[in-house]
Motif scaffolding. Structure first.
Motif, short mmCIF file in Angstrom:
data_model
loop_
_atom_site.label_atom_id
_atom_site.label_comp_id
_atom_site.label_asym_id
_atom_site.label_seq_id
_atom_site.Cartn_x
_atom_site.Cartn_y
_atom_site.Cartn_z
N ASP A 61 0.82 -1.21 0.00
CA ASP A 61 0.00 0.00 0.00
C ASP A 61 0.85 1.27 0.00
O ASP A 61 0.41 2.34 0.39
N GLY A 62 2.11 1.16 -0.45
CA GLY A 62 2.98 2.33 -0.52
C GLY A 62 3.88 2.41 0.70
O GLY A 62 4.21 1.39 1.32
N ILE A 63 4.27 3.60 1.06
CA ILE A 63 5.14 3.83 2.22
C ILE A 63 4.40 4.75 3.17
O ILE A 63 4.32 5.96 2.96
N ASP A 64 3.80 4.17 4.20
CA ASP A 64 3.04 4.93 5.20
C ASP A 64 1.98 5.82 4.55
O ASP A 64 1.76 6.96 4.96
N GLY A 65 1.35 5.31 3.50
CA GLY A 65 0.30 6.05 2.82
C GLY A 65 0.77 6.83 1.62
O GLY A 65 -0.06 7.35 0.86
N LEU A 66 2.08 6.95 1.40
CA LEU A 66 2.61 7.65 0.23
C LEU A 66 2.54 6.73 -0.98
O LEU A 66 3.18 5.66 -0.99
N LEU A 106 9.87 4.70 6.13
CA LEU A 106 10.83 5.05 5.08
C LEU A 106 12.13 4.30 5.26
O LEU A 106 12.73 3.83 4.28
N GLU A 107 12.59 4.16 6.49
CA GLU A 107 13.81 3.37 6.72
C GLU A 107 13.59 1.91 6.33
O GLU A 107 14.48 1.29 5.73
N ALA A 108 12.42 1.36 6.64
CA ALA A 108 12.14 -0.03 6.27
C ALA A 108 12.12 -0.22 4.77
O ALA A 108 12.44 -1.31 4.26
N ALA A 109 11.76 0.85 4.03
CA ALA A 109 11.73 0.78 2.57
C ALA A 109 13.12 0.96 1.94
O ALA A 109 13.26 0.82 0.73
N GLY A 110 14.12 1.30 2.75
CA GLY A 110 15.48 1.41 2.23
C GLY A 110 16.11 2.78 2.30
O GLY A 110 17.25 2.96 1.84
#
Length: 212
Positions: A61-66, A106-110
């Motif tokens: 679902d994106g990155i925290d809603g993004l 965001l950190e979890a996404a890289g």
């Protein structure tokens, strides 16, 4: 060596003709490439609606809603010159009601979290987190303590001008008088809403050599 996500594209519900009038090189498809990042100007009521990243791992679902899509590597050829003298994206601003949650996502996404600082005023304190992509900084702005469970949202862009005074002059009144920026040695000018760009845009002088 840390491999950072690359900011391939930013989607905006904005009028490409307004960006062209402000001195940006916009092609017939409504695309405006700044550095290695393509702004996709799709028309509409304004706002940043999503981004495309290479090297990030977003959730379904994106990155925290993004809203996030996975992109190919941005082009390596030279970007077009913009008549107004803008040469790069300095940072993209994200707002959130829960700063810690958004930074963690965001950190979890890289993304690499470079630093966190407290700002604002005693009446309205703010917390800012700064994360790195290869092309630009992602600045997350929110309260020191959570103020709700809503998603993070894109807010605005700060762009680098090779010569800020020249760019402001070429915008013919659409940008304000340059003033000192928070970053030492830099200046900033705000583009007026009357320019019709559809998102908050600031113009900045280049970073001093050796500064992050």
């Amino acid at each position: 060596m840390t491999v950072r996500p690359r900011l391939a594209a930013v989607q905006l519900a904005c009028d490409p003709a307004a960006w062209a009038r402000a001195g940006f090189a916009v092609d017939a498809r409504g695309r405006c490439r700044i550095g290695a990042t393509e702004l996709v100007l799709a028309g509409g009521d304004g706002g940043i609606t999503g981004w495309a990243l290479h090297g990030a791992i977003p959730a379904d679902d994106g990155i925290d809603g993004l809203a996030t899509t996975v992109a190919a590597i941005p082009p390596g050829d030279a970007p077009p010159e913009h008549p107004n003298g803008v040469v790069a994206i300095d940072h993209l601003v994200v707002r959130t009601p829960d700063t810690a949650r958004t930074l963690e996502a965001l950190e979890a996404a890289g993304f690499e979290l470079r630093r966190v600082r407290d700002a604002g005023t005693p009446a309205r304190p703010l917390r800012q987190g700064f994360l790195l992509t290869d092309e630009a900084i992602v600045e997350v702005v929110g309260p020191p303590e959570p103020e709700g469970s809503g998603p993070a949202t894109f807010w605005g862009l700060a762009l680098v001008a090779a010569d800020l005074d020249v760019t402001v002059a070429r915008m013919d009144g659409a940008a304000g008088v340059p003033r000192p920026a928070v970053q030492a040695g830099r200046r900033i000018a705000t583009v007026a809403a009357s320019a019709g760009l559809g998102v908050p845009v600031a113009l900045m002088s280049p970073r001093e050599r050796g500064r992050p």
